[in-house]
Scaffold this active site. Structure first.
Site, PDB file in Angstrom:
ATOM      1  N   ASP A  64       1.208  -1.091   0.025  1.00 51.25           N
ATOM      2  CA  ASP A  64      -0.239   0.214  -0.319  1.00 51.25           C
ATOM      3  C   ASP A  64       0.546   0.533   0.343  1.00 51.25           C
ATOM      4  O   ASP A  64       0.070   2.053  -0.391  1.00 51.25           O
ATOM      5  CB  ASP A  64      -0.936  -0.059   1.264  1.00 51.25           C
ATOM      6  CG  ASP A  64      -1.817  -1.256   0.593  1.00 51.25           C
ATOM      7  OD1 ASP A  64      -2.317  -1.230   0.003  1.00 51.25           O
ATOM      8  OD2 ASP A  64      -2.825  -2.038   1.845  1.00 51.25           O
ATOM      9  N   GLY A  97       0.555   3.917  -1.700  1.00 49.75           N
ATOM     10  CA  GLY A  97       1.645   5.500  -1.112  1.00 49.75           C
ATOM     11  C   GLY A  97       0.496   5.806  -0.157  1.00 49.75           C
ATOM     12  O   GLY A  97      -0.687   6.648  -0.383  1.00 49.75           O
ATOM     13  N   GLY A 102       0.642   9.057   1.644  1.00 43.10           N
ATOM     14  CA  GLY A 102       0.297  10.495   1.547  1.00 43.10           C
ATOM     15  C   GLY A 102      -0.454   9.941   0.717  1.00 43.10           C
ATOM     16  O   GLY A 102      -1.010  11.213   0.829  1.00 43.10           O
ATOM     17  N   TYR A 117      -9.689  -0.805   2.561  1.00 46.96           N
ATOM     18  CA  TYR A 117      -9.127  -1.041   3.998  1.00 46.96           C
ATOM     19  C   TYR A 117      -8.826   0.025   4.765  1.00 46.96           C
ATOM     20  O   TYR A 117      -8.086   1.029   4.050  1.00 46.96           O
ATOM     21  CB  TYR A 117      -8.158  -1.620   4.052  1.00 46.96           C
ATOM     22  CG  TYR A 117      -8.059  -2.926   4.717  1.00 46.96           C
ATOM     23  CD1 TYR A 117      -8.323  -2.703   6.335  1.00 46.96           C
ATOM     24  CD2 TYR A 117      -7.793  -4.205   4.636  1.00 46.96           C
ATOM     25  CE1 TYR A 117      -8.671  -4.018   7.504  1.00 46.96           C
ATOM     26  CE2 TYR A 117      -7.930  -5.404   5.195  1.00 46.96           C
ATOM     27  CZ  TYR A 117      -8.784  -5.674   6.212  1.00 46.96           C
ATOM     28  OH  TYR A 117      -8.274  -6.612   7.734  1.00 46.96           O
ATOM     29  N   GLU A 118      -8.925   0.091   5.409  1.00 47.71           N
ATOM     30  CA  GLU A 118      -8.164   2.088   6.210  1.00 47.71           C
ATOM     31  C   GLU A 118      -7.206   2.463   7.174  1.00 47.71           C
ATOM     32  O   GLU A 118      -7.117   0.720   7.797  1.00 47.71           O
ATOM     33  CB  GLU A 118      -9.384   2.720   7.035  1.00 47.71           C
ATOM     34  CG  GLU A 118      -9.731   4.124   6.202  1.00 47.71           C
ATOM     35  CD  GLU A 118     -10.793   3.504   5.710  1.00 47.71           C
ATOM     36  OE1 GLU A 118     -11.723   4.062   4.425  1.00 47.71           O
ATOM     37  OE2 GLU A 118     -11.321   1.798   5.888  1.00 47.71           O
ATOM     38  N   HIS A 143      -4.407 -11.369  10.694  1.00 45.21           N
ATOM     39  CA  HIS A 143      -6.035 -10.803  10.743  1.00 45.21           C
ATOM     40  C   HIS A 143      -6.438 -12.220  10.452  1.00 45.21           C
ATOM     41  O   HIS A 143      -6.110 -12.802   9.029  1.00 45.21           O
ATOM     42  CB  HIS A 143      -5.670  -9.975   9.719  1.00 45.21           C
ATOM     43  CG  HIS A 143      -7.879  -9.656   9.698  1.00 45.21           C
ATOM     44  ND1 HIS A 143      -8.484  -8.490   9.433  1.00 45.21           N
ATOM     45  CD2 HIS A 143      -8.588 -10.030  10.483  1.00 45.21           C
ATOM     46  CE1 HIS A 143      -9.921  -8.713   9.362  1.00 45.21           C
ATOM     47  NE2 HIS A 143      -9.510  -9.428  10.559  1.00 45.21           N
TER      48      HIS A 143
END
Length: 676
Positions: A313, A318, A320, A397-398, A612
């Site tokens: 990721d 990225g 940012g 996803y966060e 997970h």
């Protein structure tokens, strides 16, 4: 004439525009599609004398040259190209084709990929086969293709297919992940055309069905948006308001932050999100540079095409570039300072990313306390933290990323994983015990197990920029002999890392990695001043050593890699991981060189994360999975550095007693619902 920028200053909008114009002129006659425009890492050998002079208040030497790396394609063509621009001379000093490498993606490109997939006759044929209910909305979600066992020259995307039901499709928070479809489309990144359809496995069988008569079965929605919850919201949760009536305790001067004896430069970075440079406490250096270098999410589902899922990721998207626009009262509570980011459009125009980083203080409970039992006198202080937060959203996803400074001289790194699990379709009647690499979390929805593995790049400067060494301590029982006649003794042993290497944490021996300055000793202990890493030995990569997941994931096999510092070795899995097959550099390759590492030369790469094993409680949106590690002083101070924190008193804190009677709650729920 513009003022001279500090060597650690981020790329400015004006510098970006200048670099883009120079690259366009150099490639006159071609249409360029920019992927990224970065400031090249400044040469450490030239930055350190500048920082030493700055700290000493003496005349400053010339700063290192500011150079820019532009990464781009010629529109509609395959070769991925790098140009290096010297800003002072306003010229391209090098341009090359990056053979076998591919550029990172961005949101605009992902939307075009999804649009191209939906227009494809092959995709439309699959949708016709499924005989979808009337009024539904099909949603295409592009991912980086991952990697096959054989290298793939084309830059590809795997587009997973979902749908929103007729009833919820108009809501902006409708959860299309609750309805996965049984096929995916492979898209060519040059023209966004579909080159292949991949059917998805829907049972415990390894191979997907090829039955051309298979149709779609619709199941109930799995919604998380407050307005769509059938049972409504809780009505007994009272507000907590955070205020600082006298203002905050930190200051921000450009990119230099000062708070409670800490000072550091905070750079927004399109790839790494937040980069901390020249981290100091009370004028004493601790880190030259520290950042989250990379992360990967390898999935454990062995069935094709899910076997390719292994997102990087940071390198493929990225931290940012995908950062959220953080909002007051939602993502950040209290009195908040925001920092914007800078990106570039495919056309080369600057793009300001608002509110990518938020900065605030928070109470962290008791800092220290002691009650003198003879006199009854109690002294207590509250711990305070300065929080830097960035939240990235990559598809489903966060990740909330944090750097946290505290009043006891500790730097913390934290991640909170949330969002929605990546899911695949599953047929009704499949025995859950026959499919152990994931969990059925709802009718028709299967969530494969996966890992979230992060890597931090740590360039120490322990009480000086040129003397840091890396060691590890272990605690062992003493033999029962004349030195330990009662058999209760145990002692610490220190091993210095003198070559590039890789090793793991070890809970049995309490192995702790430390960064020390051998030339400066603690006044009382007589041992070198230092900082240690405090983190549990988390599970490492589980994919077979011959697999592409493992070959690409250069940092997933060991908790610790130590390499010689190099301004060109910044990313734990190599510079360009999109469809990489390994071999382009990274922690494993660099550590295997086994070159001698002298004091002041070592960089420490630290790997951590969590496996997970999916569960029903993670659906339809996942409660935060939180992981925090720490950089703690070891002999760096002569006493508790938080001794001078003011005591915690009611005069200052103004706490009140709670009214816990049921009658006091009447009327509050309505007000709370109105706020929502």
């Amino acid at each position: 004439m513009a003022p001279q920028l500090h060597p650690l200053s981020s790329l400015t909008k004006e510098e970006q525009q200048l670099a883009v114009s120079i690259v366009k002129a150099y490639n006159k006659g071609k249409q360029l599609s920019f992927r990224r425009v970065y400031l090249c890492e400044p040469e450490k050998a030239l930055v350190v004398p500048y920082l030493k002079a700055q700290n000493a208040g003496t005349s400053l030497p010339a700063p290192p040259p500011r150079r820019v790396q532009a990464l781009f394609y010629f529109s509609g063509e395959l070769p991925f190209i790098e140009a290096i621009v010297d800003l002072a001379s306003k010229r391209v000093v090098g341009q090359r084709i990056l053979d076998g490498m591919h550029g990172a993606g961005d949101d605009e490109e992902m939307f075009r990929v999804a649009e191209g997939a939906m227009k494809s006759p092959m995709v439309q044929a699959e949708l016709k086969r499924l005989q979808l209910p009337e009024g539904v909305e099909v949603v295409a979600e592009p991912w980086p293709y991952g990697t096959d066992d054989e290298p793939q020259n084309l830059r590809l995307f795997e587009v997973w297919m979902f749908l929103n039901s007729k009833e919820s499709k108009d809501h902006p928070g409708a959860n299309f992940y609750g309805h996965p479809l049984d096929f995916a489309a492979v898209v060519d990144g040059r023209d966004f055309s579909v080159i292949r359809i991949d059917r998805m496995p829907t049972t415990a069988d390894f191979h997907a069905s090829t039955d051309p008569t298979t149709t779609y079965k619709h199941y109930p929605d799995s919604e998380y948006a407050p307005e769509l919850l059938p049972g409504g919201l809780r009505t007994d949760l009272m507000p907590i308001n955070i205020s600082q009536p006298h203002g905050v305790s930190f200051t921000v001067d450009g990119e230099i932050v000062r708070w409670q004896k800490w000072s550091f430069t905070l750079n927004f970075d399109l790839r790494e999100g937040m980069v901390l440079r020249n981290v100091m406490y009370d004028g004493r250096p601790i880190f030259y540079r520290v950042s989250t270098s990379e992360m990967t999410v390898p999935y454990g589902d062995p069935r094709s095409p899910v076997h390719r899922k292994s997102a990087y990721d940071f390198g493929e998207a990225g931290a940012g570039a995908t950062a959220n626009n953080l909002q007051l009262g939602c993502d950040c509570l209290g009195v908040i300072h925001y920092i914007d980011g800078l990106a570039v459009s495919p056309e080369g125009e600057p793009v300001v990313l608002p509110n990518t980083i938020c900065m605030h203080e928070q109470d962290a409970g008791i800092g220290w306390k002691h009650t003198n039992v003879r006199t009854g006198r109690a002294d207590v202080t509250r711990a305070r933290e300065l929080v830097l937060q960035l939240i990235l959203t990559v598809g489903n996803y966060e990740y909330a990323l944090y750097w946290i400074f505290d009043t006891a001289g500790v730097l913390h790194w934290e991640v909170r994983a949330t969002g929605i699990m990546s899911v695949t379709p599953i047929e009704e009647g499949v025995n859950p015990n026959d499919i152990k690499y994931g969990t059925i979390v709802a009718p028709g929805v299967f969530a494969p197990h996966h890992q979230h593995i992060f890597n931090l790049r740590i360039d120490p400067a322990i009480d000086g920029y040129e003397s840091s060494a890396i060691v590890y301590d272990e605690t062992h029982p003493m033999p029962r002999d004349e030195r330990n006649p009662h058999g209760v003794g145990f002692e610490n042993h220190t091993t210095k890392v003198s070559r590039e290497t890789a090793f793991n944490l070890n809970w049995e021996h309490n192995r702790v990695v430390k960064m020390i300055n051998p030339s400066k000793l603690n006044k009382y202990s007589g041992k070198p001043v230092g900082y240690k890493i405090v983190a549990p030995p988390t599970q490492l990569g589980l994919a077979h050593e011959s697999s592409m997941h493992n070959q690409r994931g250069e940092f997933v096999n060991n908790h610790v890699h130590v390499t010689k510092q190099s301004d060109s070795e910044m990313y734990a899995a190599g510079e360009h991981p999109w469809q990489s097959v390994g071999g382009q550099g990274g922690c494993r390759s660099w550590a295997s060189r086994r070159r001698p590492v002298e004091d002041g030369e070592g960089v420490l790469w630290f790997t951590l994360g969590f496996t997970h094993s999916t569960k029903s409680e993670d659906w339809p949106v996942m409660p935060c999975e939180t992981f925090r590690m720490h950089f703690k002083p070891v002999g760096f101070f002569e006493y508790n550095p938080a001794l001078d924190v003011p005591p915690s008193t009611q005069l200052v804190n103004k706490s009140t007693r709670a009214d816990v009677s049921c009658c006091s709650k009447k009327g509050a729920p309505t007000q709370l619902k109105a706020q929502l």
